[in-house]
Design an enzyme around this catalytic site. Structure first.
Site, PDB file in Angstrom:
ATOM      1  N   ASP A  94       1.588   6.412   5.961  1.00  0.00           N
ATOM      2  CA  ASP A  94       0.561   5.461   5.533  1.00  0.00           C
ATOM      3  C   ASP A  94       0.976   4.695   4.282  1.00  0.00           C
ATOM      4  O   ASP A  94       0.237   3.834   3.817  1.00  0.00           O
ATOM      5  CB  ASP A  94      -0.774   6.177   5.298  1.00  0.00           C
ATOM      6  CG  ASP A  94      -1.970   5.243   5.475  1.00  0.00           C
ATOM      7  OD1 ASP A  94      -1.853   4.299   6.275  1.00  0.00           O
ATOM      8  OD2 ASP A  94      -2.995   5.458   4.811  1.00  0.00           O
ATOM      9  N   ARG A 153      -7.338  -0.828   0.943  1.00  0.00           N
ATOM     10  CA  ARG A 153      -7.827  -2.043   0.283  1.00  0.00           C
ATOM     11  C   ARG A 153      -8.295  -1.763  -1.142  1.00  0.00           C
ATOM     12  O   ARG A 153      -8.288  -2.658  -1.985  1.00  0.00           O
ATOM     13  CB  ARG A 153      -8.934  -2.675   1.125  1.00  0.00           C
ATOM     14  CG  ARG A 153     -10.198  -1.861   1.262  1.00  0.00           C
ATOM     15  CD  ARG A 153     -11.059  -2.273   2.447  1.00  0.00           C
ATOM     16  NE  ARG A 153     -10.475  -1.858   3.710  1.00  0.00           N
ATOM     17  CZ  ARG A 153     -11.033  -2.065   4.888  1.00  0.00           C
ATOM     18  NH1 ARG A 153     -12.203  -2.701   4.976  1.00  0.00           N
ATOM     19  NH2 ARG A 153     -10.452  -1.653   5.998  1.00  0.00           N
ATOM     20  N   LYS A 197     -10.444  11.990   8.665  1.00  0.00           N
ATOM     21  CA  LYS A 197      -9.890  11.543   9.937  1.00  0.00           C
ATOM     22  C   LYS A 197      -9.940  12.667  10.971  1.00  0.00           C
ATOM     23  O   LYS A 197      -9.960  13.849  10.623  1.00  0.00           O
ATOM     24  CB  LYS A 197      -8.425  11.127   9.746  1.00  0.00           C
ATOM     25  CG  LYS A 197      -8.200   9.876   8.931  1.00  0.00           C
ATOM     26  CD  LYS A 197      -6.716   9.597   8.816  1.00  0.00           C
ATOM     27  CE  LYS A 197      -6.458   8.301   8.044  1.00  0.00           C
ATOM     28  NZ  LYS A 197      -6.907   7.113   8.787  1.00  0.00           N
ATOM     29  N   ASP A 202      -2.816  10.368   3.875  1.00  0.00           N
ATOM     30  CA  ASP A 202      -4.194   9.917   4.011  1.00  0.00           C
ATOM     31  C   ASP A 202      -4.981  10.854   4.916  1.00  0.00           C
ATOM     32  O   ASP A 202      -4.844  10.818   6.138  1.00  0.00           O
ATOM     33  CB  ASP A 202      -4.225   8.493   4.576  1.00  0.00           C
ATOM     34  CG  ASP A 202      -5.636   7.940   4.668  1.00  0.00           C
ATOM     35  OD1 ASP A 202      -6.526   8.481   3.982  1.00  0.00           O
ATOM     36  OD2 ASP A 202      -5.843   6.963   5.412  1.00  0.00           O
ATOM     37  N   LYS A 247       0.844  -1.201   0.000  1.00  0.00           N
ATOM     38  CA  LYS A 247       0.000   0.000   0.000  1.00  0.00           C
ATOM     39  C   LYS A 247       0.877   1.249   0.000  1.00  0.00           C
ATOM     40  O   LYS A 247       1.712   1.432   0.878  1.00  0.00           O
ATOM     41  CB  LYS A 247      -0.894  -0.030   1.240  1.00  0.00           C
ATOM     42  CG  LYS A 247      -1.681   1.254   1.509  1.00  0.00           C
ATOM     43  CD  LYS A 247      -2.426   1.154   2.843  1.00  0.00           C
ATOM     44  CE  LYS A 247      -3.008   2.477   3.284  1.00  0.00           C
ATOM     45  NZ  LYS A 247      -3.655   2.390   4.612  1.00  0.00           N
ATOM     46  N   ASP A 289     -12.137   6.333   4.016  1.00  0.00           N
ATOM     47  CA  ASP A 289     -10.913   6.148   4.791  1.00  0.00           C
ATOM     48  C   ASP A 289     -10.436   4.699   4.762  1.00  0.00           C
ATOM     49  O   ASP A 289      -9.374   4.383   5.280  1.00  0.00           O
ATOM     50  CB  ASP A 289     -11.129   6.610   6.239  1.00  0.00           C
ATOM     51  CG  ASP A 289      -9.823   6.746   7.003  1.00  0.00           C
ATOM     52  OD1 ASP A 289      -8.780   6.954   6.353  1.00  0.00           O
ATOM     53  OD2 ASP A 289      -9.846   6.658   8.241  1.00  0.00           O
ATOM     54  N   GLU A 294      -9.234   3.230   2.262  1.00  0.00           N
ATOM     55  CA  GLU A 294      -8.722   3.399   0.897  1.00  0.00           C
ATOM     56  C   GLU A 294      -7.622   2.410   0.533  1.00  0.00           C
ATOM     57  O   GLU A 294      -7.412   2.105  -0.635  1.00  0.00           O
ATOM     58  CB  GLU A 294      -8.201   4.831   0.713  1.00  0.00           C
ATOM     59  CG  GLU A 294      -6.792   5.114   1.205  1.00  0.00           C
ATOM     60  CD  GLU A 294      -6.615   4.919   2.703  1.00  0.00           C
ATOM     61  OE1 GLU A 294      -5.502   4.547   3.117  1.00  0.00           O
ATOM     62  OE2 GLU A 294      -7.564   5.137   3.470  1.00  0.00           O
TER      63      GLU A 294
END
Length: 487
Positions: free
Chosen positions: A279, A342, A268, A261, A256, A338, A340
């Protein structure tokens, strides 16, 4: 004016092996703790200091041949890592103090190992020395004097060979830290792709290709495009290919690469958002691991994929309730922007499996806060479709000092990721780490697959062993060791 960003990758200490001490080189010696039978009487004073021998306890000797005493506890190899990390931090502090006092800066020191220390002890000590003093600071100030070399005083005949492997493993962890620590106003998806290409230059059999947003649109990478659609910095797919001659096994590593993010429209909380520069830690360990695998010339074919995007907020952000079509055609109902990671991994998994037809697939991601709650901040979670692959991961981690715990892919929850408007649901509720893994499983087919959720151990807020605050590089060493196990 000098660039305030430190070089990426940064330079590690040089480690040398010798059986003698150079005159004038500051010396540290390793001390084991006394046994219960001996008590305090088991340790004699050195230079007026009575050592404790406690693992990671470093004492300064005011006068004499030895300047530092570093405890190695019961003498187990893992205690040597703790001792090395604490020692390099103490020596670096002493160097700074010497410079402030107007003394000449020493750039090297020596460590005297006990006679019974074997190759495994040397390896663990080296990990601590190489990574325990890691720093990443963005500043316009001139660099302060720092350590350059550590000489290991030992007569162990295999010490030099042991260090060759450790250097690359430590370099992989440090490089992954560098990538994850780099601030996101610098670290766009394009910067990450350019950096991956630059560090691969000159390494035999390793190539890097960066796919831009136009290519992603043409190929139908709907997940990556949806996540990256809200940012002015367009997404990338970074593809690393290591192709050694004669290799028969092919592993696909996917990470990833969310370079920042915000959570998107499902934004968030502000308190922890500044940490989201890390992230992309999963993508960082893939880039660093593949580079190390190639540098070590392991006889295994490896492909690394890092779908890189910035999850931002704007009029072009994707929305809860959207239906996204992934590479390969499967559709996802978006429940939470959020979630994101996956979304981008789904595209890359299908693409990598279809194009490269690997023997096994391993992905790494800071995927769910639930995993941090489940396992804390020093252990990674392993989800796997095959027992043998899960065991390979955990054993590889044990060999390089990274802890993993296998988590269940609960079939009773599999139906919760099935969609009604689309094929699958992205955020159906329930135990977060497990349902995220079940979602990803929908995109891997029958290929042996392991998902590594590193949301907890990818970042640290305090020092322990060879880890310092910030990005940890966790999983980079495990992945290199895992690939080596196929050799």
């Amino acid at each position: 004016m000098r660039n305030p960003l430190p070089p990426v990758p940064g330079k590690l200490l040089e480690l040398e092996v010798s059986d003698d001490l150079r005159r004038g080189t500051p010396l540290a010696t390793l001390i084991a703790a006394p046994s219960e039978e001996d008590g305090d009487a088991g340790l004699a004073e050195i230079g007026g200091v009575r050592p404790t021998g406690k693992a990671g306890d470093v004492q300064t000797v005011p006068a004499g041949r030895v300047r530092w005493l570093a405890g190695v506890g019961d003498g187990e190899p893992k205690q040597y890592r703790k001792a090395g990390a604490a020692l390099v931090r103490a020596v670096s502090s002493a160097l700074e103090e010497d410079v402030k006092a107007g003394q000449k800066a020493f750039r090297a020191f020596a460590v005297e190992l006990p006679e019974d220390a074997g190759a495994e002890h040397v390896e663990e000590l080296a990990f601590g020395l190489l990574l325990g003093g890691y720093r990443f600071t963005v500043t316009a100030e001139e660099p302060k004097p720092s350590l350059r070399t550590v000489r290991l005083i030992t007569r162990h005949k295999d010490a030099t060979d042991a260090l060759d492997r450790v250097r690359e493993l430590a370099a992989a962890a440090a490089f992954a830290r560098d990538l994850a620590n780099t601030p996101s106003n610098v670290k766009t998806p394009a910067w990450l792709a350019d950096t991956a290409a630059r560090v691969a230059g000159g390494i035999p059999n390793l190539t890097v290709t960066a796919r831009d947003e136009k290519w992603l649109a043409e190929q139908g990478f709907g997940g990556v495009l949806a996540v990256g659609g809200g940012s002015a910095a367009p997404p990338r797919l970074i593809e690393l290919e290591y192709r050694p001659r004669g290799a028969t096994t092919h592993l696909l590593l996917v990470g990833k690469g969310i370079t920042f993010d915000t959570g998107g429209l499902s934004i968030k909380p502000a308190d922890g958002m500044h940490l989201m520069r890390t992230d992309m830690a999963g993508g960082a360990v893939i880039i660093a691991a593949v580079r190390a695998i190639a540098a070590l010339r392991l006889p295994v074919k490896v492909t690394g994929l890092v779908p890189a995007a910035e999850n931002h907020v704007s009029g072009s952000s994707y929305r809860p309730g959207d239906i996204v079509r992934h590479y390969g055609g499967k559709t996802t109902e978006v429940g939470n922007t959020d979630a994101e990671g996956r979304m981008v991994l789904a595209d890359a998994l299908v693409y990598g499996i279809k194009k490269h037809k690997p023997d096994a697939v391993i992905d790494a991601a800071t995927l769910t806060g639930a995993m941090k709650v489940s396992l804390g901040v020093r252990t990674g979670g392993v989800f796997a479709t095959e027992d043998a692959l899960a065991e390979r991961v955990t054993k590889a981690g044990e060999r390089v000092g990274e802890a993993w715990w296998r988590m269940p892919l609960l079939e009773d929850l599999a139906e919760t990721v099935q969609g009604s408007l689309g094929d699958v649901r992205q955020a159906p509720g329930g135990p977060g780490g497990i349902v995220a893994a079940l979602f990803l499983r929908e995109f891997v087919g029958d290929v042996p697959w392991a998902h590594l959720d590193i949301a907890g151990p990818a970042r640290a807020d305090k020092s322990y062993a060879d880890v310092v605050p910030g990005a940890t590089g966790f999983a980079a060493r495990t992945l290199v060791e895992l690939v080596a196990s196929y050799a």
